[in-house]
Design an enzyme around this catalytic site. Structure first.
Site: not given
Length: 555
Positions: A47, A88, A171-173, A359-360, A495
């Site tokens: 992440d 994210t 993280k849940d996501r 993710d970024h 971001h």
């Protein structure tokens, strides 16, 4: 005659080499058929890891982690999250769906529901709760908002659910959006320091999860300090701690709590540092053992998704130019080396595809950008709503024509516009014209433009069009200027932009029987991962895939 025999023999040898059914690759002790499928696919998402940090710090990596992937795998230097809202949830959704937000429907980490005007979290689902943990309002408990299938979903479909798909994240996501609709996600609980799943996946945890938490492994870091891993000279090009962090936040950072014991304060602090990533990889090992991942019958592949969350927290707090970010990446590299060594012994890396991406990326802290003579800063979106409403009130005599900020978009009150007999396009254009005069705003695209696909035929225009979903997104889509970002804080960075520092991320794939190692300068996108994995696994491509198969990296 000799020439004929030589020609015939050469053709025969070439035929043998080129025939996939006869082609094998020597791998340590076992010959692996080139057409065979991997026993295990491991998808790692770091992440908030910009590609430039891989380049900048690669000489300091150890032997078995990121360097192993760089040397033994395919590495794309120009890989991008090719959508305009680099957050994210959006980036994680792209990895295994192969789709942009206009299809997969995850447009941000959270957004405003256009019907209720209430906040909607990306993995929120009121029908489900965490297992054995407190479930707060808006908690991420299921993939209900994800509108398309993942490679893992296709894998389970193709094998009659024999394949297992398990994901874990801080993280849940990060876990849920990698797991898709039919996998199983586990996420870090910042109140207790445990990993939990939700009732979307099961009613109670399997025995191996309970066993993992015996002895409270999350407590072993209490009182420990995060100190620099490398000699001081290794950090000489980093920004000094006092330029990006207050005195009490620079290294060393000791993890504890004001209560003097392990509690929610301590477990929450662990996220900004190396220890939650260490726990995430430990839990992933437990999942491999508990679910026997990679031990299926021949031809049945399992998938393990691991989202390592802490680099994002570190970069938010201190910036990618900081010693903390630099050190965290080096520590993560060593953790990955141990994890790869474990996989090699347990499953065999010659039976495994390992893929790593992000993710970024991340921009510099604005204060640092300013020292480089860049125009940089933060834009408070909610304050902008108040400002634009005052302008629209003066022009149209109607207040609150903009109803909500749902970064990076604004929602217009179309019911009010209709009630007052206004033309929506006139309101959109007036709002856009004003917003373009504000500091830090580069572009504003209106719903009319977005619905008609009338954005400029530029990279920026394409990325923003891909990031907008007709049914979910807001009505005025704002783009910050380079080195600016949307946020109301006074320190740190964030971001979410379409610029290269946010879109250019690592993309590395390792797996000797299937992957052609090397440095690839070709343009690639994160959405290319899903079609490529589907090709290797001989699966039906995900229905919404926008990417291509990375054929140049395949044997």
């Amino acid at each position: 005659m000799k020439n004929f025999r030589r020609t015939w023999l050469s053709a025969f040898v070439s035929l043998i080499v080129m025939t996939p059914a006869l082609s094998v690759v020597a791998a340590d002790k076992t010959a692996v058929v080139k057409d065979s499928k991997p026993k295990l696919v491991v998808v790692l998402v770091v992440d908030g890891l910009p590609q430039e940090q891989i380049v900048r710090y690669r000489d300091q990596f150890g032997e078995g982690g990121l360097r192993r992937m760089l040397d033994q795998g395919a590495w794309y230097s120009q890989a991008h999250q090719a959508h305009g809202v680099t957050l994210t949830a959006v980036g994680h959704s792209a990895v295994l769906t192969g789709a942009y937000p206009y299809q997969h429907g995850i447009i941000a980490n959270e957004w405003v529901d256009k019907n209720t005007l209430e906040q909607m979290y990306c993995t929120e689902d009121k029908a489900h709760t965490y297992i054995g943990e407190e479930t707060k309002k808006g908690a991420g408990t299921s993939p209900a908002n994800l509108r398309v299938a993942t490679v893992g979903d296709e894998l389970r479909y193709a094998t009659g659910n024999q394949s297992k798909v398990v994901t874990v994240s801080g993280k849940d996501r990060g876990a849920i959006l990698l797991a898709g609709k039919t996998g199983t996600a586990y996420m870090y609980m910042s109140k207790t320091g445990r990993f939990a799943s939700s009732t979307y996946y099961m009613q109670q945890h399997p025995a191996w999860v309970t066993k993992y938490h015996e002895g409270n492994p999350q407590n072993r870091f209490y009182g420990q300090a995060w100190k620099p891993l490398l000699p001081d000279s290794a950090y000489k090009n980093d920004v000094p701690d006092n330029m990006v962090a207050t005195e009490d936040k620079g290294m060393p950072i000791t993890y504890g709590s004001s209560s003097g014991k392990e509690d929610a304060e301590y477990y929450g602090k662990l996220l900004t540092g190396p220890f939650v990533d260490e726990m995430t990889l430990d839990f992933a090992r437990a999942a491999v053992e508990g679910e026997q991942l990679g031990s299926n019958p021949a031809g049945v592949t399992d998938m393990l998704g691991i989202s390592l969350s802490s680099h994002d927290y570190v970069n938010h707090a201190f910036g990618p130019e900081s010693r903390m970010s630099h050190d965290h990446l080096q520590r993560l590299d060593r953790m990955l080396a141990k994890f790869f060594s474990y996989l090699d012994k347990k499953v065999g890396l010659n039976n495994t595809i390992v893929l790593l991406t992000a993710d970024h990326g991340f921009p510099n802290v604005p204060e640092i950008s300013k020292t480089m003579q860049r125009d940089a800063g933060r834009v408070d979106g909610k304050a902008l709503v108040d400002d634009v409403n005052q302008v629209l009130l003066k022009k149209f005599g109607v207040d609150k024509l903009v109803s909500k900020w749902s970064g990076p978009t604004m929602l217009l009150n179309y019911a009010l516009i209709e009630e007052k007999n206004l033309k929506a396009a006139d309101v959109e254009n007036a709002a856009s014209a004003f917003l373009l005069t504000r500091p830090g705003i580069a572009q504003v695209f209106t719903r009319t433009q977005l619905e008609q696909g009338a954005l400029p035929d530029t990279r920026l225009g394409k990325l923003m069009q891909r990031a907008w979903h007709r049914q979910i997104s807001g009505d005025l889509m704002l783009v910050a200027k380079p080195y600016w970002y949307f946020g109301s804080g006074k320190s740190g960075t964030s971001h979410g932009s379409p610029y290269a520092y946010d879109t250019n991320v690592p993309l590395m794939i390792m797996g000797t029987p299937w992957i052609r190692p090397g440095y690839y300068s070709q343009y690639a996108e994160v959405v290319d991962i899903a079609p490529t994995l589907a090709h290797i696994l001989q699966l039906r491509p995900t229905a919404a895939a926008d990417g291509r198969v990375l054929t140049e990296a395949l044997k």
